[in-house]
Design an enzyme around this catalytic site. Structure first.
Site, mmCIF file in Angstrom:
data_model
loop_
_atom_site.group_PDB
_atom_site.id
_atom_site.type_symbol
_atom_site.label_atom_id
_atom_site.label_comp_id
_atom_site.label_asym_id
_atom_site.label_seq_id
_atom_site.Cartn_x
_atom_site.Cartn_y
_atom_site.Cartn_z
ATOM 1 N N ASP A 229 0.883 -1.279 0.051
ATOM 2 C CA ASP A 229 0.013 0.046 -0.073
ATOM 3 C C ASP A 229 0.933 1.214 0.093
ATOM 4 O O ASP A 229 0.734 2.307 -0.819
ATOM 5 C CB ASP A 229 -0.905 0.023 1.224
ATOM 6 C CG ASP A 229 -1.855 -1.307 1.358
ATOM 7 O OD1 ASP A 229 -2.085 -1.828 0.278
ATOM 8 O OD2 ASP A 229 -2.067 -1.968 2.521
ATOM 9 N N HIS B 79 -5.577 -3.515 5.592
ATOM 10 C CA HIS B 79 -5.436 -3.867 3.979
ATOM 11 C C HIS B 79 -6.517 -4.302 3.162
ATOM 12 O O HIS B 79 -6.374 -5.537 2.930
ATOM 13 C CB HIS B 79 -4.032 -4.734 4.135
ATOM 14 C CG HIS B 79 -3.604 -5.312 2.603
ATOM 15 N ND1 HIS B 79 -3.147 -4.358 1.782
ATOM 16 C CD2 HIS B 79 -3.876 -6.366 1.867
ATOM 17 C CE1 HIS B 79 -2.886 -4.929 0.595
ATOM 18 N NE2 HIS B 79 -3.175 -6.115 0.885
HETATM 19 N N1 LIG Z 1 -0.561 -8.520 1.731
HETATM 20 C C1 LIG Z 1 -0.331 -7.963 0.586
HETATM 21 O O1 LIG Z 1 -0.061 -6.944 0.286
HETATM 22 C C2 LIG Z 1 -0.685 -8.914 -0.422
HETATM 23 C C3 LIG Z 1 -1.480 -10.315 -0.204
HETATM 24 N N2 LIG Z 1 -1.365 -11.186 -1.214
HETATM 25 C C4 LIG Z 1 -1.998 -12.520 -0.873
HETATM 26 O O2 LIG Z 1 -0.932 -13.449 -0.954
HETATM 27 C C5 LIG Z 1 -1.302 -14.480 -1.008
HETATM 28 C C6 LIG Z 1 -0.448 -15.447 -1.972
HETATM 29 O O3 LIG Z 1 -0.702 -14.960 -3.269
HETATM 30 P P1 LIG Z 1 -0.032 -15.667 -4.564
HETATM 31 O O4 LIG Z 1 1.370 -15.770 -4.266
HETATM 32 O O5 LIG Z 1 -0.394 -14.783 -5.692
HETATM 33 O O6 LIG Z 1 -0.772 -16.898 -4.797
HETATM 34 P P2 LIG Z 1 -0.409 -18.497 -5.427
HETATM 35 O O7 LIG Z 1 -1.531 -19.323 -5.520
HETATM 36 O O8 LIG Z 1 0.600 -17.836 -6.740
HETATM 37 O O9 LIG Z 1 0.770 -18.872 -4.349
HETATM 38 C C7 LIG Z 1 0.274 -19.453 -3.101
HETATM 39 C C8 LIG Z 1 1.223 -20.460 -2.884
HETATM 40 O O10 LIG Z 1 0.806 -20.983 -1.521
HETATM 41 C C9 LIG Z 1 1.193 -22.228 -1.468
HETATM 42 N N3 LIG Z 1 0.308 -23.029 -0.400
HETATM 43 C C10 LIG Z 1 -1.141 -23.068 -0.501
HETATM 44 N N4 LIG Z 1 -1.215 -23.982 0.705
HETATM 45 C C11 LIG Z 1 -0.223 -23.868 1.411
HETATM 46 C C12 LIG Z 1 0.217 -24.388 2.922
HETATM 47 N N5 LIG Z 1 -0.729 -24.796 3.729
HETATM 48 N N6 LIG Z 1 1.596 -24.170 3.272
HETATM 49 C C13 LIG Z 1 2.468 -23.687 2.393
HETATM 50 N N7 LIG Z 1 2.148 -23.239 1.214
HETATM 51 C C14 LIG Z 1 0.980 -23.371 0.801
HETATM 52 C C15 LIG Z 1 0.507 -22.982 -2.734
HETATM 53 O O11 LIG Z 1 1.195 -24.060 -3.178
HETATM 54 C C16 LIG Z 1 1.264 -21.675 -3.696
HETATM 55 O O12 LIG Z 1 2.646 -22.134 -4.168
HETATM 56 C C17 LIG Z 1 -2.558 -14.656 -1.322
HETATM 57 O O13 LIG Z 1 -3.585 -14.805 -0.194
HETATM 58 C C18 LIG Z 1 -3.034 -13.025 -1.809
HETATM 59 O O14 LIG Z 1 -4.075 -12.677 -1.327
HETATM 60 C C19 LIG Z 1 -1.276 -10.716 -2.580
HETATM 61 C C20 LIG Z 1 -0.748 -9.532 -2.840
HETATM 62 C C21 LIG Z 1 -0.522 -8.459 -1.763
HETATM 63 O O1 LIG Z 2 -5.747 -7.295 -4.004
HETATM 64 C C1 LIG Z 2 -5.394 -8.418 -3.784
HETATM 65 O O2 LIG Z 2 -6.173 -9.497 -3.551
HETATM 66 C C2 LIG Z 2 -3.947 -8.868 -3.423
HETATM 67 C C3 LIG Z 2 -3.652 -7.740 -2.460
HETATM 68 O O3 LIG Z 2 -3.800 -7.661 -1.196
HETATM 69 C C4 LIG Z 2 -2.940 -6.656 -2.944
HETATM 70 O O4 LIG Z 2 -2.588 -6.386 -4.198
HETATM 71 O O5 LIG Z 2 -2.867 -5.354 -2.387
#
Ligand SMILES: NC(=O)C1=CN([C@@H]2O[C@H](COP(=O)(O)OP(=O)(O)OC[C@H]3O[C@@H](n4cnc5c(N)ncnc54)[C@H](O)[C@@H]3O)[C@@H](O)[C@H]2O)C=CC1
Ligand SMILES: O=C([O-])CC(=O)C(=O)O
Length: 345
Positions: free
Chosen positions: A182, A209
């Site tokens: 953010d 967030h």
């Molecule tokens: N805090 C923030 O600003 C942001 C948060 N996110 C969040 O981050 C998370 C991940 O996003 P992506 O990497 O794009 O998803 P993705 O689906 O590409 O990767 C997630 C990974 O987590 C793994 N996974 C699932 N269950 C698991 C477990 N029990 N133990 C270990 N690994 C496990 C999967 O195998 C996969 O490799 C989502 O919840 C998304 O909303 C995404 C962008 C920004």
């Molecule tokens: O928007 C989403 O779902 C992933 C996230 O938290 C971000 O990009 O800020």
């Protein structure tokens, strides 16, 4: 925090063959050995985040855990000629080894959004994943700093806290919701409108967030720019909707991964610097807080040898920001309560 120029210097260090950097900081001071674990390391965020952590000279041991795919990611990242040792761990039975001795645990494990979904729509799947991973953290590395990326952050941080409380390991100084993306977005969008070089821009972002709980404080942005109220409103909305902008552009192929990996690497670097005793490391993060009446809230936080050294106040708010603060509280409160309830079921 790690500045963009630092990423450049990390790159040039890496291309010089920087094996010595695992033990030496920038000022040739020896730095402590540090183990960083990435949980969800084979995912869209996990892979580039693992790459960036491999470039960080403050990391001596990089532990890459996922339910699948980590042997390949670890083999790939391990060929980069920086000093840290990389080990991949796959599946439940290897989670303990992945975590043992970790100083910082970064959690991007879980499902991302598709168009039309809110972050809260991820709760049903991600809450359980976070609960399981935090139960293992309490067992294998109870003193690690935990950087929670998995959404909905407004609920997953309270879930983590409750799991740690039940295990008797909770330390509010060591649990962080990563809201750095953010801040990264607010800086980028502000620099564009204010027509100033982005590298010198600072904008605090407070609240939570998700949607309107993300409250950028453009009245405190530096360098100062005389932007009209309607421009500030538009900048605020764009920052709040930044995640959705990426989700829609990716059209079903996930949410922000590359900018998130960058933001996650910045925040983890700040945590490592704090642990290593670097003074005046300040970042925004969603932490246990008394800044408002809500038990968790994102604001500027001073990082130190034990994690959170000080949760900083909000500073003066414009009328528009004050209104935004009041409007976000009911949603943030209910997301926090939802997390607490889930963890105690
Ligand atoms: N805090 C923030 O600003 C942001 C948060 N996110 C969040 O981050 C998370 C991940 O996003 P992506 O990497 O794009 O998803 P993705 O689906 O590409 O990767 C997630 C990974 O987590 C793994 N996974 C699932 N269950 C698991 C477990 N029990 N133990 C270990 N690994 C496990 C999967 O195998 C996969 O490799 C989502 O919840 C998304 O909303 C995404 C962008 C920004
Ligand atoms: O928007 C989403 O779902 C992933 C996230 O938290 C971000 O990009 O800020």
């Amino acid at each position: 925090m790690m500045k963009p120029s630092m990423l450049r210097s990390l790159h040039s260090a890496a291309t010089r063959g920087a094996s010595h950097l695992s033990r030496r900081g920038y000022a040739s001071e020896p730095v402590p050995e540090r183990k960083v674990a990435v949980l969800g390391a084979a995912g869209g965020i996990g892979q580039p985040l693992s790459l960036l952590m491999k470039l960080n000279p403050l990391v001596s041991s990089l532990s890459l855990y996922d339910i699948a795919g980590t042997p390949g990611v670890a083999a790939d990242v391990s060929h980069i000629n920086t000093g840290s040792e990389v080990v991949g761990y796959q599946g439940d039975e290897e989670l303990g080894k992945a975590l043992e001795g970790a100083d910082v645990v970064i959690i991007p494990a879980g499902v991302p959004r598709k168009p039309g979904m809110t972050r809260d729509d991820l709760f049903n799947i991600n809450a359980g994943i976070v609960k399981t991973l935090c139960t293992a953290i309490a067992k294998y590395c109870p003193h690690a700093l935990v950087n929670m990326i998995s959404n909905p952050v407004n609920s997953t941080v309270p879930i983590a806290a409750e799991v740690f409380k039940k295990a008797g390991t909770y330390d509010e100084k060591r649990l962080f919701g990563v809201t750095t993306l953010d801040v990264v977005r607010a800086k980028t969008f502000y620099a564009g409108k204010a027509n100033v070089p982005v590298a010198g821009v600072n904008v605090p972002v407070v609240g939570g967030h998700a949607g309107i709980t993300i409250l950028p404080l453009f009245s405190q942005a530096t360098p100062k720019a005389n932007l009209d109220d309607d421009v500030i409103k538009a900048l605020t909305k764009r920052t709040q909707d930044g995640g959705t902008e990426v989700v829609e552009a990716k059209a079903g192929k996930g949410s922000a991964t590359l900018s998130m990996a960058y933001a996650g690497a910045l925040f983890a670097d700040a945590c490592l610097k704090g642990l290593n005793g670097v003074p005046d490391v300040v970042e925004c993060s969603f932490v246990q807080s008394t800044v408002t009446e809500l038990p968790y809230f994102a604001s500027k936080v001073r990082l130190g040898k034990n994690g959170v050294e000080e949760v900083l106040g909000l500073g003066p708010l414009s009328d528009f920001e004050q209104q935004g603060l009041e409007s976000l509280k009911p949603e943030l409160k209910s997301s926090i309560e939802k997390g607490i309830k889930f963890a105690n079921q």
